[in-house]
Design an enzyme around this catalytic site. Structure first.
Site, PDB file in Angstrom:
ATOM      1  N   GLU A 107       0.852  -1.182   0.000  1.00 26.11           N
ATOM      2  CA  GLU A 107       0.000   0.000   0.000  1.00 26.11           C
ATOM      3  C   GLU A 107       0.886   1.229   0.000  1.00 26.11           C
ATOM      4  OE1 GLU A 107      -1.348  -1.675   3.276  1.00 26.11           O
ATOM      5  OE2 GLU A 107      -2.914  -2.783   2.229  1.00 26.11           O
ATOM      6  N   TYR A 119       8.048   2.051  -7.149  1.00 29.26           N
ATOM      7  CA  TYR A 119       7.405   0.740  -7.288  1.00 29.26           C
ATOM      8  C   TYR A 119       7.089   0.432  -8.752  1.00 29.26           C
ATOM      9  CZ  TYR A 119       6.827   1.453  -2.275  1.00 29.26           C
ATOM     10  OH  TYR A 119       7.051   1.702  -0.945  1.00 29.26           O
TER      11      TYR A 119
END
Ligand SMILES: CC(C)(COP(=O)(O)OP(=O)(O)OC[C@H]1O[C@@H](n2cnc3c(N)ncnc32)[C@H](O)[C@@H]1OP(=O)(O)O)[C@@H](O)C(=O)NCCC(=O)NCCS
Length: 154
Positions: A107, A119
């Site tokens: 998250e 990411y």
């Protein structure tokens, strides 16, 4: 500047707690959370990045069955942009593969494009939004990476 990565030691946890408060002012984990995580080595691995013997970053992963979850990752602001985040994420993904993970989830705050880009460069894709997930009402993006098998295990 050179840095090294090593496993988190019990003695590091108070220092990491101070870094956590600096890095995540609205969502900092209480110290007990790090102790709880530390004492579950069967499903967790935490690492510390050091410069000149001082911790400047840390990160952790949980692996249960075939799913890994990046629990946290952070680098002190004055040490950002020098590859420490990328190196720690690489190490956690290697660990996840070694432990048999096939997918990795995490998250990230919707208002944190820098982490999202890190990411995304590793191949993570946004799969879901958790509305008002964080204490200050900001949404969380749930991101997922499907891992390639570890070399030699195919
Ligand atoms: C997200 C975070 C861990 C990245 O750590 P880092 O050590 O700065 O990461 P790196 O130096 O490996 O840089 C990663 C990429 O960002 C790029 N980058 C460097 N400086 C940058 C800047 N000022 N702004 C945006 N991107 C930058 C780098 O070029 C690098 O790209 P590359 O992988 O294509 O080479 C770090 O910014 C951080 O701790 N932020 C605060 C806490 C946080 O948000 N954690 C994530 C919670 S989900």
């Amino acid at each position: 500047m050179s840095f090294t990565l090593r496993g988190l030691a019990f003695e590091d946890i108070e220092t990491i707690g101070r870094l956590e408060n600096e890095l995540f002012p609205t969502d900092a984990w209480p110290l007990e959370m790090f102790y709880t995580e530390f004492f579950q080595p069967d499903t967790r691995r935490y690492i510390v990045a050091e410069v000149d013997g001082a911790a400047v970053g840390y990160a952790g992963v949980m692996v249960i069955d075939t799913t890994a979850d990046i629990q946290t990752i952070g680098v002190l602001p004055r040490f950002e942009g020098q590859g420490i985040g990328r190196a720690m994420l690489t190490e956690l993904l290697d660990e996840a593969r070694r432990r048999g993970a096939e997918t990795v989830i995490l998250e990230v705050r919707a208002d944190n494009p820098r982490a999202q880009q890190l990411y995304a460069r590793f191949g993570f894709e946004q799969i879901h939004t958790r509305r008002k997930y964080y204490r200050d009402g900001v949404d969380a993006w749930v991101m997922r990476l499907v891992l390639a098998p570890a070399e030699g295990t195919a």
